[in-house]
Design a protein around this motif. Structure first.
Motif, short mmCIF file in Angstrom:
data_model
loop_
_atom_site.label_atom_id
_atom_site.label_comp_id
_atom_site.label_asym_id
_atom_site.label_seq_id
_atom_site.Cartn_x
_atom_site.Cartn_y
_atom_site.Cartn_z
N SER A 11 0.84 -1.20 -0.04
CA SER A 11 0.03 0.10 -0.15
C SER A 11 0.89 1.06 -0.16
O SER A 11 2.24 1.12 0.01
N PRO A 69 -1.07 -8.14 7.25
CA PRO A 69 -1.55 -8.55 8.59
C PRO A 69 -0.45 -8.68 9.81
O PRO A 69 0.72 -8.85 9.28
N LEU A 117 -5.96 -10.96 0.42
CA LEU A 117 -5.17 -9.93 0.12
C LEU A 117 -4.85 -9.94 -1.37
O LEU A 117 -4.02 -11.14 -1.86
N ASP A 170 -4.25 -3.00 -0.86
CA ASP A 170 -4.77 -1.62 -0.45
C ASP A 170 -5.05 -2.00 1.13
O ASP A 170 -6.37 -2.56 1.37
N PHE A 171 -4.14 -2.18 1.93
CA PHE A 171 -4.10 -2.39 3.41
C PHE A 171 -3.37 -1.59 4.17
O PHE A 171 -2.20 -1.37 4.00
N ASP A 208 -2.66 -0.49 8.58
CA ASP A 208 -3.05 -0.80 10.08
C ASP A 208 -2.20 -0.06 10.92
O ASP A 208 -1.03 0.46 10.56
#
Length: 370
Positions: free
Chosen positions: A141, A272, A343, A356-357, A359
């Protein structure tokens, strides 16, 4: 008898040459030494898990994948020259996981000139996404999304006095734009915006500006040891401001370099949780790592793992004896490639963005926790 020995020797040499040539050459230039070495070497280790697994199964069409790696020590000129050597002299079919925004930008003219793909650059720079770069295929991302999310998080929990320290290069300007998007959406402004030289930050000048702004938090946009030394200087000056930095520092090495100053530092993430063994991609990566005697993954290793999965998929789609043109066509054909757990990566002539992640994690007890 001598003729027979000569003949046998010739056959052995010929077979050895055939074996050596049965390789798919991929090139990589990155800072394997220098300020970003810790995270670069973790991404390489993660990528190698995928490459070794593919080679153990016979490679691609019987050809083993070999990555020719050249150290640029996070120097832009060296990155460009390394890329030239890899493309023009070594004749690699693609480049893989360059590190750094200006470094990757410097490579683009060589990609365009020689019609070579760059897969998974280890940077979230928007300049590599929009406008679309024909030969650049992103996996992770963007920094803008990370920086915007970091600012939004701080403002949401009531932290209003946020200073932004940003490196004075294209990476810093790019991430700063994302941070400003976060401020603008909340109709807020930074308490201070402080530029920092990429190679030799003036901490004696930076830290007093943060203190003068009475900052509750600092979004520190920089790389590796430059951020590490900045955090230490901030703490040495007595500041307890919350420090937030971006995923380019999401490595175990970054935590180790911070030492006792690591606790409570927030690091944005683009993959993740590396300890979420229920997540398919993490489970797969951890199984391959454990087979090599490695019991843990880092976020940086996961980035390398994901990028290598895209590389291997592109080579498989390119078919036997992949060429530069075949690899490019194969990449353009990728639609909804699931790297694990939803993903997905999709490319088209109009879009070379990847996952597109985004966190947030916080460093606690020497680990990233979410």
């Amino acid at each position: 008898m001598n003729k027979m020995r000569v003949l046998c020797t010739a056959v052995v040499l010929a077979l050895g040459t055939m074996s050596a040539s049965a390789q798919i050459l991929i090139g990589q230039t990155a800072g394997m030494t220098g300020s970003v070495a810790a995270s670069v070497n973790e991404t390489i280790a993660g990528a190698q898990l995928v490459i070794d697994a593919a080679n153990a199964q016979g490679g691609i069409g019987g050809e083993k994948i070999e990555v020719l790696r050249m150290d640029d020590a996070f120097d832009v000129k060296r990155a460009s020259e390394n890329a030239r050597v890899l493309i023009e002299d070594k004749k690699v079919v693609a480049l893989f996981m360059s590190r750094g925004t200006p470094h990757s930008q410097a490579i683009i003219p060589l990609l365009d000139k020689n019609d070579v793909a760059l897969i998974g650059p280890s940077t979230g720079a928007m300049v590599l996404h929009k406008p679309v770069q024909k030969h650049v295929f992103n996996v992770r991302s963007t920094y803008q999304r990370e920086a915007e999310k970091a600012v939004a998080h701080l403002l949401t929990i009531g932290v209003s006095r946020i200073a932004v320290v940003h490196v004075t290069d294209s990476f810093g300007q790019d991430a700063l734009e994302g941070a400003m998007n976060g401020f603008n959406k909340a109709k807020a402004t930074p308490a201070a915006t402080v530029p920092a030289d990429r190679d030799k930050p003036d901490y004696a000048g930076i830290v007093p500006k943060i203190a003068a702004a009475n900052a509750q938090a600092v979004l520190w946009i920089g790389s590796g040891t430059a951020v590490v030394e900045g955090v230490k200087a901030l703490r040495a000056a007595g500041s307890a401001a919350q420090v937030v930095t971006l995923s380019n520092n999401a490595s175990s090495g970054f935590i180790k370099q911070l030492g006792s100053a690591s606790g409570g530092v927030i690091v944005t993430q683009v993959f993740p949780n590396e300890r979420s063994i229920g997540h398919p991609m993490v489970k797969e990566a951890l199984a391959l790592a454990r087979a090599k005697g490695q019991n843990e993954l880092s976020p940086a290793a996961l980035e390398g793992f994901a990028s290598a999965k895209v590389l291997v998929e592109a080579l498989r789609r390119a078919g036997p004896k992949p060429t530069r043109a075949k690899v490019l066509a194969a990449l353009e054909s990728i639609r909804s490639l699931d790297l694990g757990g939803g993903l997905e990566v999709s490319y088209s002539p109009q879009d070379h963005s990847g996952i597109d992640f985004a966190d947030l994690s916080i460093i606690s007890d020497g680990k990233f926790k979410r």
